[in-house]
Motif scaffolding. Structure first.
Motif, PDB file in Angstrom:
ATOM      1  N   PHE A   1      26.511  -0.059  -6.277  1.00  0.00           N
ATOM      2  CA  PHE A   1      25.744  -0.915  -7.176  1.00  0.00           C
ATOM      3  C   PHE A   1      26.600  -1.387  -8.339  1.00  0.00           C
ATOM      4  N   GLY A   2      27.390  -0.493  -8.896  1.00  0.00           N
ATOM      5  CA  GLY A   2      28.211  -0.908 -10.021  1.00  0.00           C
ATOM      6  C   GLY A   2      29.120   0.196 -10.521  1.00  0.00           C
ATOM      7  N   TYR A   3      29.771  -0.092 -11.646  1.00  0.00           N
ATOM      8  CA  TYR A   3      30.817   0.765 -12.194  1.00  0.00           C
ATOM      9  C   TYR A   3      30.601   0.988 -13.685  1.00  0.00           C
TER      10      TYR A   3
ATOM     11  N   VAL B   1      31.612   5.378 -10.293  1.00  0.00           N
ATOM     12  CA  VAL B   1      30.988   4.527  -9.273  1.00  0.00           C
ATOM     13  C   VAL B   1      29.531   4.962  -9.134  1.00  0.00           C
ATOM     14  N   VAL B   2      28.597   4.019  -9.206  1.00  0.00           N
ATOM     15  CA  VAL B   2      27.184   4.330  -9.016  1.00  0.00           C
ATOM     16  C   VAL B   2      26.732   3.750  -7.680  1.00  0.00           C
ATOM     17  N   ILE B   3      26.233   4.617  -6.818  1.00  0.00           N
ATOM     18  CA  ILE B   3      25.783   4.212  -5.482  1.00  0.00           C
ATOM     19  C   ILE B   3      24.415   3.537  -5.602  1.00  0.00           C
ATOM     20  N   GLY B   4      24.264   2.396  -4.923  1.00  0.00           N
ATOM     21  CA  GLY B   4      23.027   1.635  -5.022  1.00  0.00           C
ATOM     22  C   GLY B   4      22.095   1.787  -3.850  1.00  0.00           C
TER      23      GLY B   4
ATOM     24  N   PRO C   1      29.212   3.148 -21.735  1.00  0.00           N
ATOM     25  CA  PRO C   1      27.854   2.924 -22.206  1.00  0.00           C
ATOM     26  C   PRO C   1      26.997   2.079 -21.285  1.00  0.00           C
ATOM     27  N   ALA C   2      27.635   1.298 -20.408  1.00  0.00           N
ATOM     28  CA  ALA C   2      26.886   0.372 -19.561  1.00  0.00           C
ATOM     29  C   ALA C   2      27.435   0.395 -18.146  1.00  0.00           C
ATOM     30  N   LEU C   3      26.623  -0.097 -17.226  1.00  0.00           N
ATOM     31  CA  LEU C   3      27.036  -0.297 -15.843  1.00  0.00           C
ATOM     32  C   LEU C   3      27.265  -1.782 -15.632  1.00  0.00           C
ATOM     33  N   VAL C   4      28.387  -2.122 -15.040  1.00  0.00           N
ATOM     34  CA  VAL C   4      28.689  -3.498 -14.648  1.00  0.00           C
ATOM     35  C   VAL C   4      28.500  -3.593 -13.146  1.00  0.00           C
ATOM     36  N   THR C   5      27.666  -4.517 -12.696  1.00  0.00           N
ATOM     37  CA  THR C   5      27.396  -4.613 -11.266  1.00  0.00           C
ATOM     38  C   THR C   5      28.649  -5.000 -10.497  1.00  0.00           C
ATOM     39  N   ALA C   6      28.715  -4.549  -9.271  1.00  0.00           N
ATOM     40  CA  ALA C   6      29.938  -4.664  -8.475  1.00  0.00           C
ATOM     41  C   ALA C   6      30.386  -6.112  -8.297  1.00  0.00           C
ATOM     42  N   ASP C   7      29.441  -7.049  -8.248  1.00  0.00           N
ATOM     43  CA  ASP C   7      29.803  -8.446  -8.028  1.00  0.00           C
ATOM     44  C   ASP C   7      30.554  -9.060  -9.205  1.00  0.00           C
TER      45      ASP C   7
END
Length: 289
Positions: free
Chosen positions: A155-157, A135-138, A189-195
């Motif tokens: 922000f995303g996962y 989990v990445v905090i935005g 490899p990538a972050l997918v935004t939470a939405d």
């Protein structure tokens, strides 16, 4: 929307992932910092910046040819949960829900990018895999944030492999030392935004595959402490800041719980696959190779 961090002239750069290409976001939108954590701390609306960049037909490069860095190369904090899936807790000898999560920290120096070799330590052969959701905090999470309000700060996962040196992990009552060997924290490899995902990233299949063989196969619904509850519990203690990372624990099937135990060795490849989030792959090499 998807973002990644790649290396250009040895320096990490924030990029937008568009199909099979990446777009350097700072090149396309110079007001956007070239570092993911810095962009989040500055309060940049990265999704809007990404949409604007794509409208301007920016320069692209093939994602497959890019050398990636850990998704957040220098997180302010990396907070990990142990025993956060019911089946994994059971295989570790614990049958009841704990009253409180088993938190431990990772250091940025332990991170390794997608495609880069995880290091089999010189001092141990008991090298294990752990498929985990990151989990990445935005935005800054106010202290004492309630569970019902917690997900708005995500922000995303992404995918994480909490590679663990088990004999060192067990040398002390706290697990930190076995979780912080260099190049043992696969991230990307990538972050997918939470939405783009279900709230709290629930209902997603999560697997690890060692040399193509499925070792762990579960669903994020099985987490004991959800993303929202975890954020709320942490907010009672500390301030979560933009670019901080929470690693949400692993399901059953780890190598140490098998009979006989299965340890990763040089020449292996370990894949972490999370539905709708991505595939993180790391070869395993001897330390320093």
């Amino acid at each position: 929307m998807k973002f990644t961090t790649y290396l250009r002239n040895g320096a990490p750069r924030l990029a937008l992932v568009d199909g099979q290409d990446l777009v350097d976001l700072n090149d396309a939108q110079p007001q956007v910092p070239s570092d993911l954590r810095a962009a989040l701390k500055a309060g940049v609306d990265l999704q809007q910046a990404g949409r604007t960049a794509l409208k301007d037909k920016p320069a692209r490069q093939p994602l497959a040819k890019a050398k990636l860095a850990p998704l957040v190369p220098e997180p302010g904090k990396i907070i990990c949960l142990g025993l956060n899936y019911f089946d994994h807790a059971k295989e570790g000898g614990r049958t009841e829900k704990p009253e409180y999560p088993w938190f431990f920290f990772r250091a940025a120096s332990s991170l390794v990018a997608h495609g880069e070799a995880g290091w089999l330590p010189t001092v141990s052969s008991k090298f294990d895999y752990e498929a985990e959701l990151a989990v990445v905090i935005g935005r800054t999470v106010p202290r004492h944030t309630k569970e019902a309000d917690a997900l708005q700060y995500v922000f995303g996962y992404s995918c994480f492999n909490d590679m663990s040196v088990r004999d060192y992990q067990k040398r002390t009552p706290q697990w930190t030392i076995g979780k912080n060997f260099d190049r043992t924290g696969g991230f990307g490899p990538a972050l997918v935004t939470a939405d783009e995902l279900p709230a709290g990233a629930v209902g997603l299949r999560i697997q690890s595959r060692l040399n193509g063989q499925v070792m762990q196969d579960a669903n994020t619904t099985d987490m004991i402490f959800s993303v929202a509850e975890t954020i709320a519990l942490l907010a009672d203690v500390l301030t979560l800041e933009p670019g901080d990372v929470i690693v949400m624990g692993t399901p059953a099937g780890v190598g140490q719980a098998r009979t006989p135990p299965v340890w990763m060795k040089a020449g292996d490849t370990i894949d972490i696959d999370i539905e709708k989030v991505g595939l993180l792959s790391n070869p395993i090499a001897n330390e320093g190779a």
